[in-house]
Design a protein around this motif. Structure first.
Motif, PDB file in Angstrom:
ATOM      1  N   ASN A  51       0.818  -1.214   0.000  1.00 38.56           N
ATOM      2  CA  ASN A  51       0.000   0.000   0.000  1.00 38.56           C
ATOM      3  C   ASN A  51       0.853   1.265   0.000  1.00 38.56           C
ATOM      4  O   ASN A  51       0.472   2.287  -0.588  1.00 38.56           O
ATOM      5  CB  ASN A  51      -0.930   0.000   1.211  1.00 38.56           C
ATOM      6  CG  ASN A  51      -2.054  -1.016   1.082  1.00 38.56           C
ATOM      7  OD1 ASN A  51      -2.405  -1.431  -0.025  1.00 38.56           O
ATOM      8  ND2 ASN A  51      -2.613  -1.437   2.208  1.00 38.56           N
ATOM      9  N   SER A  52       2.032   1.199   0.632  1.00 38.78           N
ATOM     10  CA  SER A  52       2.923   2.357   0.690  1.00 38.78           C
ATOM     11  C   SER A  52       3.703   2.568  -0.603  1.00 38.78           C
ATOM     12  O   SER A  52       4.060   3.702  -0.935  1.00 38.78           O
ATOM     13  CB  SER A  52       3.912   2.203   1.845  1.00 38.78           C
ATOM     14  OG  SER A  52       3.248   2.161   3.091  1.00 38.78           O
ATOM     15  N   LEU A  53       3.954   1.483  -1.336  1.00 28.80           N
ATOM     16  CA  LEU A  53       4.915   1.542  -2.440  1.00 28.80           C
ATOM     17  C   LEU A  53       4.315   1.352  -3.831  1.00 28.80           C
ATOM     18  O   LEU A  53       5.001   1.588  -4.832  1.00 28.80           O
ATOM     19  CB  LEU A  53       6.008   0.482  -2.221  1.00 28.80           C
ATOM     20  CG  LEU A  53       6.857   0.661  -0.958  1.00 28.80           C
ATOM     21  CD1 LEU A  53       7.735  -0.561  -0.728  1.00 28.80           C
ATOM     22  CD2 LEU A  53       7.708   1.920  -1.056  1.00 28.80           C
ATOM     23  N   ALA A  54       3.057   0.935  -3.907  1.00 26.25           N
ATOM     24  CA  ALA A  54       2.473   0.601  -5.208  1.00 26.25           C
ATOM     25  C   ALA A  54       2.512   1.768  -6.185  1.00 26.25           C
ATOM     26  O   ALA A  54       2.749   1.591  -7.385  1.00 26.25           O
ATOM     27  CB  ALA A  54       1.031   0.114  -5.024  1.00 26.25           C
ATOM     28  N   ASP A  55       2.305   2.984  -5.698  1.00 26.52           N
ATOM     29  CA  ASP A  55       2.293   4.152  -6.580  1.00 26.52           C
ATOM     30  C   ASP A  55       3.681   4.499  -7.118  1.00 26.52           C
ATOM     31  O   ASP A  55       3.803   5.334  -8.020  1.00 26.52           O
ATOM     32  CB  ASP A  55       1.728   5.368  -5.845  1.00 26.52           C
ATOM     33  CG  ASP A  55       0.225   5.262  -5.599  1.00 26.52           C
ATOM     34  OD1 ASP A  55      -0.418   4.419  -6.256  1.00 26.52           O
ATOM     35  OD2 ASP A  55      -0.284   6.001  -4.748  1.00 26.52           O
ATOM     36  N   TYR A  56       4.707   3.857  -6.575  1.00 28.50           N
ATOM     37  CA  TYR A  56       6.097   4.144  -6.980  1.00 28.50           C
ATOM     38  C   TYR A  56       6.698   3.007  -7.816  1.00 28.50           C
ATOM     39  O   TYR A  56       7.898   2.985  -8.058  1.00 28.50           O
ATOM     40  CB  TYR A  56       6.955   4.400  -5.734  1.00 28.50           C
ATOM     41  CG  TYR A  56       6.474   5.601  -4.951  1.00 28.50           C
ATOM     42  CD1 TYR A  56       6.937   6.884  -5.240  1.00 28.50           C
ATOM     43  CD2 TYR A  56       5.523   5.460  -3.944  1.00 28.50           C
ATOM     44  CE1 TYR A  56       6.476   7.993  -4.532  1.00 28.50           C
ATOM     45  CE2 TYR A  56       5.059   6.555  -3.232  1.00 28.50           C
ATOM     46  CZ  TYR A  56       5.534   7.815  -3.534  1.00 28.50           C
ATOM     47  OH  TYR A  56       5.070   8.908  -2.834  1.00 28.50           O
ATOM     48  N   GLN A  57       5.847   2.095  -8.251  1.00 31.73           N
ATOM     49  CA  GLN A  57       6.269   0.955  -9.076  1.00 31.73           C
ATOM     50  C   GLN A  57       7.379   0.134  -8.399  1.00 31.73           C
ATOM     51  O   GLN A  57       8.298  -0.359  -9.053  1.00 31.73           O
ATOM     52  CB  GLN A  57       6.746   1.404 -10.469  1.00 31.73           C
ATOM     53  CG  GLN A  57       5.627   1.884 -11.392  1.00 31.73           C
ATOM     54  CD  GLN A  57       5.117   3.263 -11.018  1.00 31.73           C
ATOM     55  OE1 GLN A  57       5.886   4.208 -10.922  1.00 31.73           O
ATOM     56  NE2 GLN A  57       3.818   3.392 -10.820  1.00 31.73           N
ATOM     57  N   VAL A  58       7.278  -0.005  -7.092  1.00 33.39           N
ATOM     58  CA  VAL A  58       8.214  -0.835  -6.330  1.00 33.39           C
ATOM     59  C   VAL A  58       7.578  -2.206  -6.111  1.00 33.39           C
ATOM     60  O   VAL A  58       6.425  -2.298  -5.675  1.00 33.39           O
ATOM     61  CB  VAL A  58       8.550  -0.197  -4.967  1.00 33.39           C
ATOM     62  CG1 VAL A  58       9.459  -1.122  -4.153  1.00 33.39           C
ATOM     63  CG2 VAL A  58       9.202   1.159  -5.164  1.00 33.39           C
ATOM     64  N   LYS A  59       8.311  -3.261  -6.419  1.00 34.28           N
ATOM     65  CA  LYS A  59       7.817  -4.613  -6.188  1.00 34.28           C
ATOM     66  C   LYS A  59       8.050  -5.010  -4.732  1.00 34.28           C
ATOM     67  O   LYS A  59       9.108  -4.723  -4.172  1.00 34.28           O
ATOM     68  CB  LYS A  59       8.544  -5.605  -7.103  1.00 34.28           C
ATOM     69  CG  LYS A  59       8.238  -5.420  -8.576  1.00 34.28           C
ATOM     70  CD  LYS A  59       8.973  -6.456  -9.393  1.00 34.28           C
ATOM     71  CE  LYS A  59       8.672  -6.317 -10.877  1.00 34.28           C
ATOM     72  NZ  LYS A  59       9.396  -7.338 -11.665  1.00 34.28           N
TER      73      LYS A  59
END
Length: 223
Positions: A51-59
């Motif tokens: 939820n924290s990283l999805a917008d930053y294209q982090v897997k």
């Protein structure tokens, strides 16, 4: 290798058993700040990290059967499916070390192949815990990983029996050839360590010290 390419090789990890919600939040903020592309957290925190990283294209990657590997295959499969449902897009599983030591090789291979199947095409890496194995066992384990259809063989967790060495990375690379990945993890504490692993044949590096490494520091962490 420029800084961006160097960062792309690193999987940033926070797998300590005492990590708190606030630790994960700080970890995710560091991931965004430094531009890491893949992170690993314990399964309990996958949803928070996603939820924290999805917008930053982090897997977000999931450690499965961590950190001992001795649970039943059905448990690893269920853990894999739950992790994916929570947002995991890479799977790093630990082999059944007891079965390997017992020479129950079909059990080991089945364990891996079932997790690969449950991953439904997501990138799968298999940790063989090189620090606990003889050279012959390393060879056998790596062949089983290859036969079971995983994408990567990975050296270690860093929690059991030592971490990655350049010699082990070279050995694993010599067995899998160019078509599979090799991930070095455990005890990678400096830029020099990362460079040595890459030179030996690793194309991914797992480390909890990624921020220190990028900043030119050195960590005493083993994982």
């Amino acid at each position: 290798m420029n800084k961006s390419e160097f960062i792309d090789k690193l999987d940033y990890t926070l797998l300590t058993p005492t990590a708190s919600n606030s630790d994960i939040a700080k970890f995710c903020n560091e991931t965004i700040e430094y531009g890491f592309k893949t992170v690993f957290v314990n399964p309990y925190y996958i949803k928070q990290a996603y939820n924290s990283l999805a917008d930053y294209q982090v897997k977000v990657g999931a450690p499965i059967g961590f950190s001992l590997g001795g649970m039943r295959t059905e448990i690893k499969v269920a853990e894999t499916k739950l992790a994916i449902a929570d947002g995991a897009s890479e799977i790093d599983m630990l082999i059944n070390l007891g079965a390997l030591k017992s020479k129950d090789y079909q059990i080991v291979k089945h364990d891996i192949s079932e997790v690969v199947k449950a991953s439904e095409g997501l990138l799968t890496k298999v940790i063989i815990e090189t620090g606990l194995l003889t050279e012959e066992e390393k060879r056998v384990a790596t062949e089983l990983v290859k036969e079971a259809g995983a994408d990567f063989v990975k050296t270690s967790t860093g929690f059991n029996g030592g971490g990655a060495t350049a010699e082990d990375v070279k050995l694993l690379r010599s067995i899998v050839g160019p078509e599979m990945g090799v991930k070095a993890a455990g005890g990678v504490r400096s830029k020099k360590d990362v460079e040595a692993m890459i030179e030996a044949g690793a194309n991914r590096i797992g480390t909890s010290s990624a921020v220190l490494i990028i900043n030119g520091g050195y960590s005493d962490k083993k994982y």
